[in-house]
Write an enzyme that holds these catalytic residues in place. Structure first.
Site, PDB file in Angstrom:
ATOM      1  N   PRO A 280       0.812  -1.218   0.000  1.00 58.98           N
ATOM      2  CA  PRO A 280       0.000   0.000   0.000  1.00 58.98           C
ATOM      3  C   PRO A 280       0.844   1.267   0.000  1.00 58.98           C
ATOM      4  O   PRO A 280       1.883   1.327   0.661  1.00 58.98           O
ATOM      5  CB  PRO A 280      -0.805  -0.118   1.299  1.00 58.98           C
ATOM      6  CG  PRO A 280       0.030  -0.964   2.200  1.00 58.98           C
ATOM      7  CD  PRO A 280       0.830  -1.880   1.325  1.00 58.98           C
ATOM      8  N   GLY A 281       0.413   2.248  -0.747  1.00 55.87           N
ATOM      9  CA  GLY A 281       1.076   3.549  -0.741  1.00 55.87           C
ATOM     10  C   GLY A 281       0.109   4.603  -0.254  1.00 55.87           C
ATOM     11  O   GLY A 281       0.140   5.039   0.899  1.00 55.87           O
ATOM     12  N   ARG A 282      -0.806   4.977  -1.147  1.00 53.17           N
ATOM     13  CA  ARG A 282      -1.762   6.057  -0.867  1.00 53.17           C
ATOM     14  C   ARG A 282      -2.481   5.888   0.475  1.00 53.17           C
ATOM     15  O   ARG A 282      -2.628   6.846   1.228  1.00 53.17           O
ATOM     16  CB  ARG A 282      -2.801   6.087  -1.998  1.00 53.17           C
ATOM     17  CG  ARG A 282      -3.746   7.268  -1.963  1.00 53.17           C
ATOM     18  CD  ARG A 282      -4.852   7.088  -3.009  1.00 53.17           C
ATOM     19  NE  ARG A 282      -4.332   6.658  -4.286  1.00 53.17           N
ATOM     20  CZ  ARG A 282      -3.980   7.475  -5.280  1.00 53.17           C
ATOM     21  NH1 ARG A 282      -4.136   8.771  -5.150  1.00 53.17           N
ATOM     22  NH2 ARG A 282      -3.494   6.996  -6.404  1.00 53.17           N
ATOM     23  N   CYS A 348       2.715  29.641 -15.259  1.00 55.75           N
ATOM     24  CA  CYS A 348       2.193  30.122 -16.527  1.00 55.75           C
ATOM     25  C   CYS A 348       1.611  28.981 -17.358  1.00 55.75           C
ATOM     26  O   CYS A 348       2.165  28.579 -18.384  1.00 55.75           O
ATOM     27  CB  CYS A 348       3.291  30.858 -17.292  1.00 55.75           C
ATOM     28  SG  CYS A 348       3.887  32.244 -16.329  1.00 55.75           S
ATOM     29  N   TYR A 376       1.633  11.019  -3.419  1.00 52.58           N
ATOM     30  CA  TYR A 376       1.802  11.506  -4.785  1.00 52.58           C
ATOM     31  C   TYR A 376       1.723  13.036  -4.824  1.00 52.58           C
ATOM     32  O   TYR A 376       1.236  13.618  -5.793  1.00 52.58           O
ATOM     33  CB  TYR A 376       0.779  10.844  -5.738  1.00 52.58           C
ATOM     34  CG  TYR A 376       0.845   9.336  -5.649  1.00 52.58           C
ATOM     35  CD1 TYR A 376       1.939   8.648  -6.154  1.00 52.58           C
ATOM     36  CD2 TYR A 376      -0.140   8.600  -4.994  1.00 52.58           C
ATOM     37  CE1 TYR A 376       2.045   7.278  -6.028  1.00 52.58           C
ATOM     38  CE2 TYR A 376      -0.048   7.226  -4.858  1.00 52.58           C
ATOM     39  CZ  TYR A 376       1.048   6.568  -5.381  1.00 52.58           C
ATOM     40  OH  TYR A 376       1.152   5.201  -5.256  1.00 52.58           O
TER      41      TYR A 376
HETATM   42  C1  LIG Z   1       2.061   2.465  -7.189  1.00 52.51           C
HETATM   43  C2  LIG Z   1       2.214   1.055  -6.774  1.00 52.51           C
HETATM   44  C3  LIG Z   1       1.782   0.635  -5.508  1.00 52.51           C
HETATM   45  C4  LIG Z   1       1.058   1.544  -4.544  1.00 52.51           C
HETATM   46  O1  LIG Z   1      -0.199   1.905  -5.010  1.00 52.51           O
HETATM   47  P1  LIG Z   1      -1.202   2.727  -4.067  1.00 52.51           P
HETATM   48  O2  LIG Z   1      -2.393   2.937  -4.923  1.00 52.51           O
HETATM   49  O3  LIG Z   1      -0.524   4.007  -3.715  1.00 52.51           O
HETATM   50  O4  LIG Z   1      -1.485   1.900  -2.868  1.00 52.51           O
HETATM   51  C5  LIG Z   1       2.011  -0.672  -5.138  1.00 52.51           C
HETATM   52  N1  LIG Z   1       2.643  -1.544  -5.977  1.00 52.51           N
HETATM   53  C6  LIG Z   1       3.075  -1.177  -7.191  1.00 52.51           C
HETATM   54  C7  LIG Z   1       3.757  -2.164  -8.056  1.00 52.51           C
HETATM   55  C8  LIG Z   1       2.871   0.126  -7.634  1.00 52.51           C
HETATM   56  O5  LIG Z   1       3.281   0.479  -8.852  1.00 52.51           O
END
Ligand SMILES: *Cc1c(COP(=O)(O)O)cnc(C)c1O
Length: 420
Positions: A280-282, A348, A376
């Site tokens: 997970p990222g977001r 701009c 992001y």
């Molecule tokens: C971007 C990405 C993630 C994270 O995605 P989220 O939507 O931010 O949770 C995980 N794995 C891979 C391979 C990604 O490219």
């Protein structure tokens, strides 16, 4: 504002908005604007929500570094024991500098160079998520030249539609990511014959900002079918990585909690002994951060009124790039009737907006908080228009840590020179 604030540790106090124990106005005073502001408590709570949902299962949450790769953020997750999902050698350097454990690093991405492979093998990362047959061959060669074996998973494309924005959907056959489901078996058979490759797992990642658990459950069924087929041929995997992608609330979305999102997946894993990984990222950082900015000018117009702020698309690209919505709130709303504004930056480009049609009770010089900007945001920022990038601070209770100093003009010109 009609709904609750999406940043969980943001509160409305007498002096305006506070994050944990710190007034946003004090942060602006001390560190200037634009500044990204993150809450350590919110980062921790987001991570703990995954851990809680996973319970006693053998599992590893690998934070997707590209969502926010600042060392201060990575160090929070490293101390919580997280793994990391990286997509470049640069991200590996960041993880190591932040105190992350190389053995818990997963390396994703379609274009890994030889140098990046060497660096990752040297560091002893946990797994390469291989995305093509050519990459498998290259990795085998590089590992051979170092006298090592590279642990791998194939990123398999389960061909399910995640019902998200086309730019952030990645699991369809037409995407550049992963290997086709129909080719995966043959690739595993081939990998099993390569002396410097060690088969470790399988991976999929179907997209981002997912609000519905059903496509992930469908992908899991497909992946597990493949895992069982491999087992019947004697290829035993030790982990299954179901990627990232869980969505967050920017406006009025109602994403599942990690517990709700993982429930149908964990049901499918009952009785299995592979370790379960997520990337997970977001959902770990998005709602733990905001972009603090000041109104430079109010510009009434015939058709639209403009609030021109000191942050721009170079600081937060998502609105310009994806037409993404971020809640924008006054740090200390005035007792004025609201006016409807286009909230724009000084760049701009007509696409340089942070929000359309926002009702705000503000005056020139007031502070605004652009919410849900932890993911992001900083990582996609640029120096377009030769604008120094924002500072970043991490609030921890009553303490504010500067985790990135504001760029200076010297930083911007570094490494460049005019003709002699
Ligand atoms: C971007 C990405 C993630 C994270 O995605 P989220 O939507 O931010 O949770 C995980 N794995 C891979 C391979 C990604 O490219």
């Amino acid at each position: 504002m009609t709904t609750a604030l999406p940043v969980p540790t943001l509160n409305v106090g007498p002096a305006g908005l506070t994050l944990e124990g710190v007034a946003l106005a004090d942060i602006a005073e001390r560190f200037g604007t634009p500044t990204y502001v993150y809450s350590r408590a919110a980062l921790t709570a987001a991570y703990e929500a995954y851990q809680q949902a996973l319970g006693q299962r053998k599992a590893l949450v690998c934070y997707a570094v590209k969502a926010n790769s600042s060392l201060g953020i990575l160090s929070v997750f490293a101390r919580l024991g997280a793994g990391f999902d990286i997509v470049s050698g640069g991200e590996l350097a960041r993880v190591l500098a932040a105190g992350g454990d190389a053995g818990k690093v997963i390396f994703s991405g379609v274009g890994k160079t030889r140098d990046e492979m060497r660096y990752a093998l040297e560091a002893g990362i946990g797994c390469f998520n291989v995305e093509s047959a050519a990459e498998l061959d290259r990795l085998n060669e590089v590992a051979a030249s170092m006298g090592k074996r590279a642990p791998i998973a194939f990123r398999v494309n389960p061909d399910v539609n995640p019902n998200t924005h086309p730019y952030i959907s990645t699991g369809l056959r037409s995407n550049k990511f992963g290997v086709a489901f129909t080719e995966a078996l043959d690739l595993y058979r081939k990998a099993a014959t390569l002396p410097h490759i060690e088969i470790s797992g399988i991976d999929c990642h179907i997209g981002s900002q997912l609000l519905d658990p059903a496509p992930m459950a469908e992908a899991t069924d497909k992946i597990l079918g493949l895992v069982d087929k491999l087992a019947s041929e004697g290829v035993k995997l030790d982990h299954i990585d179901l990627g990232g992608g869980l969505g967050i609330r920017y406006r009025d979305e109602e994403p599942p909690t990690p517990t709700e999102y993982l429930k149908p997946l964990l049901e499918r894993f009952a009785g299995r002994d592979e370790a379960l990984c997520f990337e997970p990222g977001r959902s770990l950082v998005g709602n733990a951060g905001l972009l603090l900015t000041r109104i430079e000018y109010l510009k009434p117009g015939v058709e639209k009124n403009f609030a021109i702020i000191d942050a721009a698309m170079n600081d937060l690209a998502r609105p310009a790039l994806y037409d993404a919505y971020h809640e924008i709130v006054a740090v200390a709303p005035r007792k004025l009737p609201t006016t409807r504004y286009e909230v724009v930056g000084p760049i701009c480009e007509s696409g340089d907006f942070l929000g359309h049609d926002r009702d705000l009770a503000v005056d020139t010089g007031d502070l605004l908080a652009i919410l849900s900007a932890g993911a992001y945001g900083m990582t996609m920022s640029s120096n377009y228009n030769t604008r120094p990038r924002a500072a970043e601070v991490l609030v921890d209770g009553d303490t504010v840590h500067v985790i990135r100093e504001r760029e200076t003009l010297e930083h911007l010109l570094m490494g460049e020179r005019p003709l002699p």
